[in-house]
Design an enzyme around this catalytic site. Structure first.
Site, PDB file in Angstrom:
ATOM      1  N   ARG A 152       0.445  -1.100   0.203  1.00  0.00           N
ATOM      2  CA  ARG A 152       0.191  -0.019  -0.110  1.00  0.00           C
ATOM      3  C   ARG A 152       1.369   1.275   0.138  1.00  0.00           C
ATOM      4  NH1 ARG A 152      -5.623   0.503   1.859  1.00  0.00           N
ATOM      5  NH2 ARG A 152      -6.073   2.843   3.185  1.00  0.00           N
ATOM      6  N   HIS A 196      -6.657   0.630  -7.061  1.00  0.00           N
ATOM      7  CA  HIS A 196      -7.134   0.235  -5.832  1.00  0.00           C
ATOM      8  C   HIS A 196      -7.874  -1.248  -6.438  1.00  0.00           C
ATOM      9  CE1 HIS A 196      -8.288  -0.458  -2.054  1.00  0.00           C
ATOM     10  NE2 HIS A 196      -8.662   0.388  -1.590  1.00  0.00           N
ATOM     11  N   GLN A 202      -9.794  -4.148  -3.676  1.00  0.00           N
ATOM     12  CA  GLN A 202     -10.917  -3.073  -3.383  1.00  0.00           C
ATOM     13  C   GLN A 202     -11.924  -3.181  -4.931  1.00  0.00           C
ATOM     14  OE1 GLN A 202     -11.735  -1.315  -0.624  1.00  0.00           O
ATOM     15  NE2 GLN A 202     -14.136  -1.686  -1.532  1.00  0.00           N
ATOM     16  N   ASP A 234     -17.564   8.231  -3.010  1.00  0.00           N
ATOM     17  CA  ASP A 234     -15.838   7.673  -1.587  1.00  0.00           C
ATOM     18  C   ASP A 234     -15.181   9.024  -1.608  1.00  0.00           C
ATOM     19  OD1 ASP A 234     -13.365   7.247  -0.867  1.00  0.00           O
ATOM     20  OD2 ASP A 234     -12.353   6.853  -2.693  1.00  0.00           O
ATOM     21  N   CYS A 272     -16.346   2.820  -0.557  1.00  0.00           N
ATOM     22  CA  CYS A 272     -15.571   1.831  -0.374  1.00  0.00           C
ATOM     23  C   CYS A 272     -14.987   2.226   1.368  1.00  0.00           C
ATOM     24  CB  CYS A 272     -13.898   2.038  -1.141  1.00  0.00           C
ATOM     25  SG  CYS A 272     -13.525   3.699  -0.936  1.00  0.00           S
ATOM     26  N   ARG A 284     -14.091  -7.841   1.154  1.00  0.00           N
ATOM     27  CA  ARG A 284     -12.506  -7.229   1.231  1.00  0.00           C
ATOM     28  C   ARG A 284     -11.407  -8.084   1.501  1.00  0.00           C
ATOM     29  NH1 ARG A 284     -10.108  -2.237   0.979  1.00  0.00           N
ATOM     30  NH2 ARG A 284      -8.054  -3.576   0.575  1.00  0.00           N
TER      31      ARG A 284
END
Length: 296
Positions: free
Chosen positions: A99, A126, A129, A215, A255, A283
């Site tokens: 990440r 991402h 996700q 988001d 998310c 996830r």
């Protein structure tokens, strides 16, 4: 094989990961020894809750030994070059998941190593996700023929969502204020696979949509822009009026983390149309699917 971007993933690869995600969710005990003896590194340069915990638990539940690596322990790009960090960790690990702030760190490491590398979030995409998002959508209705409306910033989450939905047979409408559109290269790549519409009208975007997705307006590293972004994005808030325009059968996705009262209201977050916590659970299953696809 690495998993840095939905853009670099074939439709067959994406389909396989979705099939694996569905399988491990329906029969978790059947996969508890699937990857026994493997070791993976989970590298975090940015804050994390869902990614860290879901990846750690996913690995353990597949029989893997996960090692959490904090950036302050490695000094990526300061104490050592990303390439040198990757070369060393390749000698210890079967897979490295990272990440990071800069997507180039991932591509630079991937270029000099042979181990699978997974993008757990970068400034560009991402992808893990997106796999969870597609699993969540598939639990609501078939992805093929679905339309997802994304409201807000054309960011990394938006990029992976666009690419994932069209590769799985759906369509996407993205509504952003002027100047906050998704990367044109990502949109062009997505349009090679399906229908992607850009607009600055949130009500137009959600009309007839099967999913309304948003988001945060200011991501990590954009805190100084938060006040300006709140002004620019105010009319893109997902509230009861937006969900009513989408229709009673539409679901809401986010998310997380959510800034309640900004990009989404409490009423929508807690409504019967909200799938945000199913999405967060997925996830876990999505990362299992990624690990099985790359190491199985």
């Amino acid at each position: 094989m690495s998993f840095l971007s939905i853009a670099d993933t074939t439709t067959a690869d994406l389909t396989r990961m979705l099939e694996l995600g569905t399988a491990v969710k329906s029969d978790p005990s059947g996969y508890r020894t699937a990857l026994v003896g493997r070791s993976i590194g989970l590298f975090f340069q940015k804050q994390s809750l869902r990614t860290w915990v879901s990846c750690d638990v996913a690995a353990i539940q597949l029989g893997i030994h996960p090692i959490a690596i904090r950036n302050e322990q490695t000094g990526l790009g300061v104490r050592e070059t990303p390439e040198d960090v990757g070369r060393v960790l390749e000698r210890y690990l079967d897979l490295l998941a990272m990440r990071v702030f800069d997507h180039n760190d991932l591509t630079n490491i991937d270029a000099v190593t042979d181990m699978p590398l997974v993008n757990l979030l970068s400034d560009l995409e991402h992808p893990c996700q997106a796999v969870a998002d597609l699993l969540t959508l598939a639990e609501h209705r078939p992805i093929e023929g679905s339309r997802v409306a994304y409201l807000g910033d054309g960011n990394n989450v938006c990029h992976s969502l666009i690419l994932g939905v069209v590769k799985a047979g759906g369509a996407v409408t993205v509504a952003t204020p002027s100047g906050y559109e998704p990367d044109p290269a990502v949109v062009e790549a997505a349009r090679a696979h399906g229908d992607v519409v850009l607009t600055d009208d949130p009500h137009e975007a959600v009309t007839g949509a099967d999913v309304v997705y948003t988001d945060v307006w200011a991501s990590m590293g954009q805190e100084e822009e938060a006040a300006l972004r709140r002004r620019h994005f105010a009319r893109f808030q997902v509230d009861d009026r937006i969900m009513a325009a989408a229709g009673p059968d539409a679901i809401f996705m986010h998310c997380l983390p959510a800034h309640r009262g900004e990009e989404v209201t409490d009423a929508v977050m807690e409504s019967g149309q909200s799938r945000v916590f199913d999405q967060a659970e997925n996830r876990l299953h999505a990362f299992k699917a990624v690990l099985l696809h790359l190491l199985g």
